[in-house]
Design an enzyme around this catalytic site. Structure first.
Site, PDB file in Angstrom:
ATOM      1  N   GLY A  16       0.830  -1.208   0.000  1.00 21.43           N
ATOM      2  CA  GLY A  16       0.000   0.000   0.000  1.00 21.43           C
ATOM      3  C   GLY A  16       0.860   1.253   0.000  1.00 21.43           C
ATOM      4  O   GLY A  16       1.884   1.283   0.663  1.00 21.43           O
ATOM      5  N   ARG A  77       1.290  -5.125  -6.019  1.00 24.55           N
ATOM      6  CA  ARG A  77       1.437  -6.384  -5.298  1.00 24.55           C
ATOM      7  C   ARG A  77       1.784  -7.414  -6.367  1.00 24.55           C
ATOM      8  O   ARG A  77       1.221  -7.396  -7.452  1.00 24.55           O
ATOM      9  CB  ARG A  77       0.143  -6.718  -4.573  1.00 24.55           C
ATOM     10  N   ASP A 108       5.120  -4.951   6.040  1.00 27.22           N
ATOM     11  CA  ASP A 108       5.786  -6.202   6.431  1.00 27.22           C
ATOM     12  C   ASP A 108       5.744  -7.276   5.346  1.00 27.22           C
ATOM     13  O   ASP A 108       6.657  -8.101   5.268  1.00 27.22           O
ATOM     14  CB  ASP A 108       5.285  -6.725   7.791  1.00 27.22           C
ATOM     15  N   THR A 131       3.877   2.706   5.613  1.00 22.59           N
ATOM     16  CA  THR A 131       2.480   2.278   5.724  1.00 22.59           C
ATOM     17  C   THR A 131       1.804   3.211   6.716  1.00 22.59           C
ATOM     18  O   THR A 131       2.422   3.601   7.704  1.00 22.59           O
ATOM     19  CB  THR A 131       2.363   0.800   6.177  1.00 22.59           C
ATOM     20  N   ASP A 133      -0.566   2.559   8.735  1.00 20.80           N
ATOM     21  CA  ASP A 133      -1.108   1.891   9.930  1.00 20.80           C
ATOM     22  C   ASP A 133      -0.189   1.916  11.151  1.00 20.80           C
ATOM     23  O   ASP A 133      -0.635   1.636  12.258  1.00 20.80           O
ATOM     24  CB  ASP A 133      -1.422   0.419   9.619  1.00 20.80           C
ATOM     25  N   ASP A 135       1.943  -0.237  11.978  1.00 20.69           N
ATOM     26  CA  ASP A 135       1.873  -1.564  12.607  1.00 20.69           C
ATOM     27  C   ASP A 135       3.167  -2.342  12.447  1.00 20.69           C
ATOM     28  O   ASP A 135       3.162  -3.551  12.273  1.00 20.69           O
ATOM     29  CB  ASP A 135       0.690  -2.351  12.010  1.00 20.69           C
ATOM     30  N   ARG A 177      -6.536  -2.286  10.086  1.00 20.40           N
ATOM     31  CA  ARG A 177      -7.146  -3.610  10.118  1.00 20.40           C
ATOM     32  C   ARG A 177      -6.676  -4.412  11.331  1.00 20.40           C
ATOM     33  O   ARG A 177      -7.460  -5.068  11.983  1.00 20.40           O
ATOM     34  CB  ARG A 177      -6.782  -4.355   8.831  1.00 20.40           C
TER      35      ARG A 177
HETATM   36  P1  ATP Z   1       0.701  -3.004   3.402  1.00 17.64           P
HETATM   37  O1  ATP Z   1       1.106  -2.452   4.734  1.00 17.64           O
HETATM   38  O2  ATP Z   1       0.076  -2.018   2.535  1.00 17.64           O
HETATM   39  O3  ATP Z   1      -0.079  -4.287   3.485  1.00 17.64           O
HETATM   40  P2  ATP Z   1       2.802  -4.730   2.565  1.00 17.64           P
HETATM   41  O4  ATP Z   1       4.204  -4.487   2.154  1.00 17.64           O
HETATM   42  O5  ATP Z   1       2.605  -5.535   3.809  1.00 17.64           O
HETATM   43  O6  ATP Z   1       2.098  -3.335   2.662  1.00 17.64           O
HETATM   44  P3  ATP Z   1       1.801  -6.879   0.897  1.00 17.64           P
HETATM   45  O7  ATP Z   1       0.784  -6.855  -0.174  1.00 17.64           O
HETATM   46  O8  ATP Z   1       1.606  -7.784   2.056  1.00 17.64           O
HETATM   47  O9  ATP Z   1       2.003  -5.371   1.341  1.00 17.64           O
HETATM   48  O10 ATP Z   1       3.204  -7.263   0.237  1.00 17.64           O
HETATM   49  C1  ATP Z   1       3.684  -6.587  -0.906  1.00 17.64           C
HETATM   50  C2  ATP Z   1       4.376  -7.531  -1.832  1.00 17.64           C
HETATM   51  O11 ATP Z   1       5.479  -8.157  -1.175  1.00 17.64           O
HETATM   52  C3  ATP Z   1       3.534  -8.712  -2.315  1.00 17.64           C
HETATM   53  O12 ATP Z   1       2.680  -8.378  -3.381  1.00 17.64           O
HETATM   54  C4  ATP Z   1       4.595  -9.700  -2.733  1.00 17.64           C
HETATM   55  O13 ATP Z   1       5.088  -9.395  -4.021  1.00 17.64           O
HETATM   56  C5  ATP Z   1       5.703  -9.449  -1.713  1.00 17.64           C
HETATM   57  N1  ATP Z   1       5.588 -10.476  -0.664  1.00 17.64           N
HETATM   58  C6  ATP Z   1       4.757 -10.501   0.398  1.00 17.64           C
HETATM   59  N2  ATP Z   1       4.888 -11.630   1.106  1.00 17.64           N
HETATM   60  C7  ATP Z   1       5.829 -12.365   0.460  1.00 17.64           C
HETATM   61  C8  ATP Z   1       6.400 -13.662   0.652  1.00 17.64           C
HETATM   62  N3  ATP Z   1       6.038 -14.436   1.672  1.00 17.64           N
HETATM   63  N4  ATP Z   1       7.334 -14.070  -0.231  1.00 17.64           N
HETATM   64  C9  ATP Z   1       7.706 -13.309  -1.254  1.00 17.64           C
HETATM   65  N5  ATP Z   1       7.197 -12.101  -1.505  1.00 17.64           N
HETATM   66  C10 ATP Z   1       6.272 -11.630  -0.679  1.00 17.64           C
END
Ligand code: ATP
Length: 329
Positions: A16, A77, A108, A131, A133, A135, A177
């Protein structure tokens, strides 16, 4: 002393978007320029990495973005990056482009991807928490959190004008969330009557009691701030129905703030934080460090192992809960 083994740093934004990501990109690009190494922007997070969607970035390519929300590099993503084949493609693209270290700005999930990538290819990575949040373990503030708080408080102020003119009760749903940081802090800052957050089992009965109490205390209008993932488990409209059924004297309006919380010009706090974290991320890579998240604790820029940042929990400050309760006496 800084080693000169790293010649080109890639930077991407993933997951995000949040206000302050652009300021962090700018900081990474300019820190690279300051240390006379190259920097490449990677579009659309890990997906762009797999596709080799790179752009050379010099200090002048990032002018006029410190004040902009969102991310000029776009975010995405990527399902493909969750596979070994996808990550192998991404690694080949980096090697072909001469990129030998990576700064990942995201949440994360993005850090999990970076951590796995580092393990698989022994590729230097640094994370910057972006992010709204807040978090993430290992930093008191994530990029965009302060801006989002200010946006929410501004909205609550406006809603309060209407609430007090019509003696109404407003339920304001905010993002978060799994974490109630936004709800709790914006609730206190916006003078909310009650704050419902995912970390706390407040209970419907307590909410009703609290609203009855505030009526008895002579309050004619109230604002309840509700995090989207609150423990009661009902969505904000179900909550409204429940409270109206039990307290018919109340007329409740619901306001879901939604994506406006993600946008807008970053606050000065987020711009300064982004600048500091970007400098530390690049300089740590140049010092040969890898697999850390750059964060801020007690106003000092710190490094936390990525795995710890991913696994650790960012807990709610109980003192804030108490302050919130006392303020709504
Ligand atoms: P937000 O706080 O907005 O959720 P985020 O970084 O946690 O941000 P995610 O959609 O969970 O957002 O992760 C972003 C991208 O990171 C995913 O689309 C994927 O490409 C990569 N990613 C997440 N988890 C994994 C994993 N276990 N292995 C490899 N790549 C991953």
């Amino acid at each position: 002393m800084m080693s000169k083994t790293i010649k080109k740093v890639g930077v991407l934004t993933s997951g995000g978007d949040s206000p302050g990501m652009n300021a962090a990109i700018r900081s990474v690009v300019r820190t690279c320029a300051y240390h006379n190494i190259e920097c490449a922007g990677i579009y659309r997070g890990y997906q762009g990495m797999i596709e080799g969607d790179f752009i050379p970035m010099g200090p002048r390519t990032v002018h006029n973005i410190i004040n902009k929300g969102g991310t000029i590099l776009k975010s995405a993503r990527s399902k493909e990056f969750m596979t070994v084949e996808g990550r192998k493609k991404a690694h080949d693209q980096l090697v072909n482009a001469g990129i030998d270290a990576l700064v990942v700005i995201g949440g994360d999930g993005s850090f999990t991807g970076a951590e796995i990538f580092n393990k698989e290819f022994n590729f230097p990575v640094m994370g910057i928490p972006g992010t709204i949040d807040n978090d993430i373990f290992g930093t008191s503030h994530t990029l965009g959190y302060d801006t989002a708080l200010n946006t929410v408080v501004e909205c609550i102020d406006k809603i309060r004008d209407t609430a007090s003119s019509h003696n109404r009760l407003f339920f304001v749903e905010v993002m978060g969330r799994d974490a109630g940081h936004i709800a709790l802090n914006a609730g206190i800052g916006g003078g909310a009557e009650e704050v419902l957050i995912p970390e706390e089992e407040l209970g419907l009965e307590r909410l009703l009691e609290s609203l009855k109490k505030s009526k008895a205390a002579g309050k004619s209008s109230s604002i309840v701030v509700i995090a989207e993932g609150d423990k009661i488990g009902k969505n904000v409209f179900e909550l409204k129905d429940y409270v109206e059924a039990n307290l018919p004297e109340y007329e409740i309006r619901v306001s879901v703030l939604g994506h406006m919380q993600r946008g807008g010009a970053p606050s000065c706090f987020d711009r300064v934080l982004a600048s500091r974290l970007g400098v530390k991320a690049v300089e740590s890579l140049l010092e040969g460090k890898s697999n850390f998240m750059v964060g801020m604790l007690s106003d000092k820029v710190t490094l936390t192992p990525l795995l710890q940042a991913i696994k650790g929990e960012s807990v709610i400050d109980r003192e804030l809960l108490r302050v919130s309760e006392i303020m709504s006496v």
